[in-house]
Design a protein around this motif. Structure first.
Motif, PDB file in Angstrom:
ATOM      1  N   GLN A  54       0.811  -1.207   0.000  1.00 36.02           N
ATOM      2  CA  GLN A  54       0.000   0.000   0.000  1.00 36.02           C
ATOM      3  C   GLN A  54       0.856   1.274   0.000  1.00 36.02           C
ATOM      4  O   GLN A  54       0.369   2.355  -0.263  1.00 36.02           O
ATOM      5  CB  GLN A  54      -0.917  -0.014   1.239  1.00 36.02           C
ATOM      6  CG  GLN A  54      -1.825  -1.229   1.324  1.00 36.02           C
ATOM      7  CD  GLN A  54      -2.786  -1.281   0.157  1.00 36.02           C
ATOM      8  OE1 GLN A  54      -3.220  -0.254  -0.334  1.00 36.02           O
ATOM      9  NE2 GLN A  54      -3.102  -2.487  -0.301  1.00 36.02           N
ATOM     10  N   THR A  55       2.118   1.135   0.379  1.00 38.44           N
ATOM     11  CA  THR A  55       2.963   2.324   0.495  1.00 38.44           C
ATOM     12  C   THR A  55       4.132   2.325  -0.466  1.00 38.44           C
ATOM     13  O   THR A  55       4.748   3.365  -0.667  1.00 38.44           O
ATOM     14  CB  THR A  55       3.510   2.427   1.933  1.00 38.44           C
ATOM     15  OG1 THR A  55       4.256   1.240   2.233  1.00 38.44           O
ATOM     16  CG2 THR A  55       2.368   2.575   2.927  1.00 38.44           C
ATOM     17  N   GLN A  56       4.468   1.154  -1.034  1.00 42.11           N
ATOM     18  CA  GLN A  56       5.609   1.095  -1.944  1.00 42.11           C
ATOM     19  C   GLN A  56       5.166   0.544  -3.286  1.00 42.11           C
ATOM     20  O   GLN A  56       4.415  -0.425  -3.355  1.00 42.11           O
ATOM     21  CB  GLN A  56       6.700   0.193  -1.353  1.00 42.11           C
ATOM     22  CG  GLN A  56       7.272   0.722  -0.073  1.00 42.11           C
ATOM     23  CD  GLN A  56       8.790   0.733  -0.102  1.00 42.11           C
ATOM     24  OE1 GLN A  56       9.392   0.391  -1.102  1.00 42.11           O
ATOM     25  NE2 GLN A  56       9.385   1.134   0.994  1.00 42.11           N
ATOM     26  N   PRO A  57       5.598   1.143  -4.383  1.00 41.61           N
ATOM     27  CA  PRO A  57       5.195   0.671  -5.714  1.00 41.61           C
ATOM     28  C   PRO A  57       5.919  -0.624  -6.090  1.00 41.61           C
ATOM     29  O   PRO A  57       7.126  -0.627  -6.273  1.00 41.61           O
ATOM     30  CB  PRO A  57       5.577   1.826  -6.633  1.00 41.61           C
ATOM     31  CG  PRO A  57       6.682   2.531  -5.917  1.00 41.61           C
ATOM     32  CD  PRO A  57       6.436   2.355  -4.448  1.00 41.61           C
ATOM     33  N   TYR A  58       5.154  -1.725  -6.221  1.00 43.89           N
ATOM     34  CA  TYR A  58       5.721  -3.001  -6.631  1.00 43.89           C
ATOM     35  C   TYR A  58       5.518  -3.199  -8.122  1.00 43.89           C
ATOM     36  O   TYR A  58       4.639  -2.592  -8.747  1.00 43.89           O
ATOM     37  CB  TYR A  58       5.017  -4.152  -5.893  1.00 43.89           C
ATOM     38  CG  TYR A  58       5.632  -4.492  -4.551  1.00 43.89           C
ATOM     39  CD1 TYR A  58       6.557  -5.515  -4.439  1.00 43.89           C
ATOM     40  CD2 TYR A  58       5.269  -3.796  -3.401  1.00 43.89           C
ATOM     41  CE1 TYR A  58       7.112  -5.847  -3.221  1.00 43.89           C
ATOM     42  CE2 TYR A  58       5.810  -4.120  -2.175  1.00 43.89           C
ATOM     43  CZ  TYR A  58       6.741  -5.150  -2.092  1.00 43.89           C
ATOM     44  OH  TYR A  58       7.284  -5.483  -0.889  1.00 43.89           O
ATOM     45  N   MET A  59       6.307  -4.088  -8.679  1.00 45.29           N
ATOM     46  CA  MET A  59       6.053  -4.554 -10.042  1.00 45.29           C
ATOM     47  C   MET A  59       4.955  -5.618  -9.940  1.00 45.29           C
ATOM     48  O   MET A  59       5.193  -6.747  -9.542  1.00 45.29           O
ATOM     49  CB  MET A  59       7.303  -5.159 -10.673  1.00 45.29           C
ATOM     50  CG  MET A  59       7.060  -5.728 -12.075  1.00 45.29           C
ATOM     51  SD  MET A  59       8.519  -6.491 -12.786  1.00 45.29           S
ATOM     52  CE  MET A  59       9.437  -5.024 -13.226  1.00 45.29           C
ATOM     53  N   TYR A  60       3.725  -5.232 -10.271  1.00 49.70           N
ATOM     54  CA  TYR A  60       2.594  -6.141 -10.127  1.00 49.70           C
ATOM     55  C   TYR A  60       2.682  -7.262 -11.159  1.00 49.70           C
ATOM     56  O   TYR A  60       3.021  -7.035 -12.321  1.00 49.70           O
ATOM     57  CB  TYR A  60       1.285  -5.374 -10.301  1.00 49.70           C
ATOM     58  CG  TYR A  60       1.098  -4.253  -9.310  1.00 49.70           C
ATOM     59  CD1 TYR A  60       0.971  -4.535  -7.954  1.00 49.70           C
ATOM     60  CD2 TYR A  60       1.041  -2.931  -9.717  1.00 49.70           C
ATOM     61  CE1 TYR A  60       0.800  -3.512  -7.035  1.00 49.70           C
ATOM     62  CE2 TYR A  60       0.867  -1.900  -8.807  1.00 49.70           C
ATOM     63  CZ  TYR A  60       0.753  -2.195  -7.471  1.00 49.70           C
ATOM     64  OH  TYR A  60       0.583  -1.197  -6.566  1.00 49.70           O
TER      65      TYR A  60
END
Length: 932
Positions: A54-60
């Motif tokens: 929710q707080t860090q941009p992941y490679m979805y």
């Protein structure tokens, strides 16, 4: 804070966006795109630090999709509107790369100009919901249209959800004005209220004096006490005029149906409708509020929102159990009544033993068997404890217990039964695992794959099989350690996320035809002019679609298929080619959403009824019963054309293969070993069980057996009846080189070999099949000068000389068109094996009978051997006596012959005739004995 996700097309997709989803073409197999709503983006499964998503941009890498259905997906009714879809409360986690493009789906009531909405691309609408679990459709209305609710419940419903799902007959009640009881001024719930027929006021049935126990029957009305009294007074005063009543349709506050007005060209209004904010609660915009809902449950945020049906209560579903009888009286009258002490089977009294007796029992138990796996078997341990308990109750020593017998006599049974199932054979285990791979945990369908086992045995083995797989996994973890958790790739900033990942599949990868043929024609509209060509689904006239038809089919499941051209106006060649389009549907093939890879977090809907499918052991493709046959005795499965089986339509489920038939009819030899394969040794014969496609064998004219695969790919052999691939003729005409050459795979030289089509390696046909070499047929073009001497045929529209092909694994076949064994010709409906055998393997039965054909073959062999010099002949093989045949192990034969000059190996006269181990004739006597 949401982080952007971009498709390969450059469009940004966010949560609650509607998208097209579809796996690759090989998995989708021509079905249209599926439509869904993005519920959430997920990082790789098992990612450590998932709380940080929710707080860090992941490679979805995954996405949860809420699916929509097309009407044709859930029923067979024809729907002319390709933009109409059905909502569903069913979600699934799929690979994020299955997203294709964006689209728009909104409710019908939110569209002001439906005609204009449907003219725009990638626009859909819905007004109903389909529940895949109870297989029922429900109406979907806006939550703001619901008025007949208490204020607190209505406010909660509107604040959380955009839509309400309910039954069609409940919509007028929900959209009516608030109904209050005229007596207690409380809300009237529909099931427990009654309406006065004159004043139209509502009352609770218990508030009426006297209370109403039942509602009026259909066709009758009810009036309250004041209205009834007023009516009596009017009748007594003679002021009532009895005129013909005029029935008026009751008013309803339900939304009026919209007609087809002239479309308004308000582009700004359409754009506002596309971007309307839809309320979602726990990722869903609607909840069920219908006939089986308790209104107060709506206030509970954890209440289930899914559709419901009536509970199965009452005398229709439940039995009325009479009072329990007096146990003391019953026991006194009938001491053997079930449930008494005399009818109870005691399984264990071990808990009454002393410590010394328990130690003695454990020592005795270890001495009964040395098999560690058997000692750990639950069935065996249970039986040991029971027999020890029987000995204790009979006042016998524990040493009297005998565990050698696997059967026992239970109470209430007349015959002895096994306390544990018999050992599963490797072929049964393979069939079971094949069934699990096809049907998952549907054990009734798996039981059909393992016909030699009962349903209880399959259920018990399934538990043991799962435990064994779990044990293997635990053992791997102990040896290699736990699999490290996946570390999802993180981005340092939103800009990096915006530029770093592009998800989704590009249609150009597989769906587009990059090199269309020169005579390209769309399989739907028949046009020949298109800048882009798409791959077409099955059952169309051609294998390609133009750009317009290709997009309409993928996005909207809509194909405007032109009817076939009349054959009277065509030349004979074209009319013959159009016969292939006989099965082309006028509305295109049915659109079924392809099954995607479901996550363990989602529960798939119940399987819908479908035609039973059987997997062929030759091509490993599924087919309906009748096209793919399954032997009732041994369970072998093969396409009817590939196995040379001709059955009646009503007897396909009772088909028996020829090997199983021979066990009853004894038409041919009881030794089913293939005469063209290496001979099994004496110790290996008991464990040699034909498996898979090699189980399909055909008899020879000498009453032996050969594999269908071997008889097709050995060129010297022919068939008496090529349609059924039997009887096999010409084994004596096989070249001596084939018998004397060693197989590249097994190294043996006691069978007939065939050469690889791409190199000089030679294999036994069965060895090549077991090692997964490429088998098939190739259509080779024939020169004009050789057409008079070469037999040509047509297969799937290609003309040439049909040639069997066997290729090693290292050969590249991408540039060659090789038809598989079970490929079907669209014009004749025959498989490749059938076409090749009918054209090239049929014996000349019309020219001579079987014995004369055999004599002519032998004359040809003798004529060739007389031309050879005498010095080239090897020493003669003299008959022997008092020996045992190396092939069939018989001790009774008119004569025995040495094999290859080895004095330790001899064969009987019959085996020497059927398939000589040393095919070179050594003497005139031996030449006269050579036959099939």
């Amino acid at each position: 804070m949401p982080f952007p996700v971009y498709l390969k097309t450059g469009d940004e997709v966010k949560v609650n966006d509607h998208v097209y989803c579809s796996p690759v073409w090989a998995v989708r197999d021509g079905t249209p795109y599926s439509i869904g709503r993005i519920m959430e983006f997920l990082p790789p499964e098992g990612t450590n630090g998932s709380k940080e998503t929710q707080t860090q941009p992941y490679m979805y890498t995954r996405v949860r999709i809420a699916w929509y259905y097309r009407p044709s997906d859930v029923s067979d009714r024809a729907v002319n509107d390709p933009r109409l879809v059905l909502a569903a409360m069913y979600s699934e986690v799929i690979d994020i790369n299955q997203i294709r493009a964006k689209c728009h789906v909104i409710h019908r009531d939110k569209i002001s100009d439906l005609a204009g909405w449907k003219k725009r691309p990638d626009r859909f609408y819905f007004n109903r919901l389909f529940d895949p679990y109870i297989k029922k459709e429900f109406e979907v209305i806006q939550a703001t249209d619901v008025r007949n609710l208490p204020e607190n419940i209505r406010e909660t419903l509107i604040s959380r959800y955009e839509y309400v799902v309910t039954e069609k007959e409940v919509v007028p009640d929900l959209t009516d004005a608030l109904r209050l009881c005229d007596t207690c001024v409380a809300w009237c719930e529909t099931p427990e209220t009654v309406q006065c027929d004159r004043c139209k006021k509502y009352f609770h049935m218990l508030c009426v004096q006297p209370p109403l126990m039942n509602k009026p029957s259909r066709g009758y009305g009810w009036t309250c006490a004041p209205c009834s009294r007023k009516h009596e007074e009017e009748v007594d005063s003679h002021d009532v005029r009895h005129s013909t009543p005029i029935t008026t349709k009751p008013k309803s506050n339900a939304p009026a149906p919209r007609g087809r007005g002239r479309p308004r060209k308000d582009r700004s209004q359409a754009e506002r409708e596309e971007n309307l904010q839809i309320k979602h609660f726990n990722m869903w915009p609607y909840r069920y509020f219908g006939q089986y809902t308790k209104a107060l449950d709506t206030l509970d945020p954890d209440d289930l929102i899914f559709p419901r049906i009536a509970t199965r209560q009452g005398p229709k579903f439940q039995a009325s159990v009479p009072p329990a009888p007096d146990l003391n009286t019953a026991a006194a009258s009938d001491p053997d009544e079930r449930g008494g002490d005399n009818t109870i089977e005691i399984l264990s009294v071990i808990n009454t033993l002393t410590d010394a007796e328990v130690t003695e029992m454990e020592d005795l138990k270890k001495g009964l068997t040395k098999d560690v796996e058997l000692l750990q078997s639950v069935d065996w341990l249970t039986e040991v404890i029971k027999r020890f308990s029987d000995a204790i109750m009979a006042v016998k020593p524990l040493s009297s217990v005998n565990m050698k017998s696997v059967t026992r006599l239970e109470k209430w049974k007349k015959h002895e039964t096994r306390y544990t199932d018999r050992e599963w054979t490797p072929s049964e285990v393979a069939a079971f695992e094949d069934g699990i791979m096809t049907h998952n945990a549907e054990l009734r369908a798996v039981r059909e794959e393992v016909s030699s086992r009962s349903m209880p045995e399959v259920v018990r083995f399934y538990g043991h099989w799962k435990n064994s797989k779990l044990g293997e996994e635990n053992e791997r973890i102990r040896e290699q350690g736990k699999t490290p958790e996946i570390v999802g790739k993180k981005y340092k900033s939103v800009e990096e996320a915006r530029n770093g990942q592009r998800v989704g599949l590009a249609d150009e990868e597989e769906s587009l035809v990059t090199h269309p043929p020169k005579t390209s024609m769309c399989g739907a509209c028949r046009t020949r002019d298109s800048k882009v060509w798409w791959r077409a689904p099955k059952n169309l006239a051609t294998s390609i679609l133009c750009d317009s038809c290709g997009l309409n089919w993928r996005k909207y499941a809509d194909l405007n298929v032109r009817p076939p051209i009349r054959e009277e106006s065509l030349p004979v060649s074209k009319a013959r080619a159009l016969d292939k389009r006989e099965g082309t549907p006028l509305q295109g093939p049915s659109s079924k959403r392809a099954k995607t890879s479901a996550s363990t977090q989602s529960t798939p809907p119940p399987a819908q009824a479908h035609v039973p499918q059987v997997r062929c052991m030759a091509c490993h493709e599924n087919g309906p019963v009748g096209k793919v046959l399954k032997c009732k005795e041994c369970g072998v499965r093969v396409h009817a054309g590939t196995g040379g089986a001709v059955v009646e339509p009503g007897t396909a489920d009772r088909w028996i293969c020829e090997l199983c038939q021979n066990e009853e009819t004894l038409e041919a030899s009881i030794y089913t070993d293939c005469l063209l394969c290496p001979r099994p040794r004496k110790n290996d014969r008991a464990s040699l069980i034909p498996d898979g496609f090699l189980r399909i064998c055909k008899p020879t004219e000498g009453q032996g057996w050969v594999h269908v695969l071997c008889s097709v790919f050995v060129p010297e052999l022919t068939y008496t009846d090529a349609a059924r691939l039997r009887l096999v003729e010409g084994i004596s005409t096989i070249s001596p080189h084939r018998w004397s050459t060693k197989c590249y795979s097994c190294g043996k030289s006691d069978g007939a070999v065939v050469r690889c089509s791409g190199c000089t390696k030679e294999y036994h046909v069965s060895c090549a099949w077991k090692h997964d070499l490429k088998f098939g047929f190739e259509m080779q073009p024939v020169k004009t000068t050789r057409r008079d001497t070469t037999i040509t045929t047509i297969f799937q529209g290609q003309t040439g000389c049909m040639t069997p092909v066997l290729l090693c694994k290292e050969h590249d076949t991408t540039w060659r068109k090789i038809y598989d064994l079970c490929d079907v010709d669209h014009e004749s409906g025959e498989t490749a094996i059938q076409v090749y055998s009918r054209i090239y393997k049929q014996a000349a039965v019309g020219q001579a009978h079987g014995l004369l054909r055999k004599a002519r073959r032998l004359d040809a062999i003798l004529a060739l051997t007389r031309l050879e010099p005498a010095s080239a002949a090897p020493p003669a093989q003299e008959p022997l006596a008092d020996a045992q045949c190396y092939s069939c192990f018989t001790e009774y034969s008119p004569a025995f012959y040495r094999i290859g000059g080895n004095t330790a190996k001899v064969e009987c006269h019959q085996c020497h005739i059927d398939c000589p181990a040393d095919p070179s004739p050594d003497s005139d006597e031996d030449k006269d004995m050579l036959s099939d």
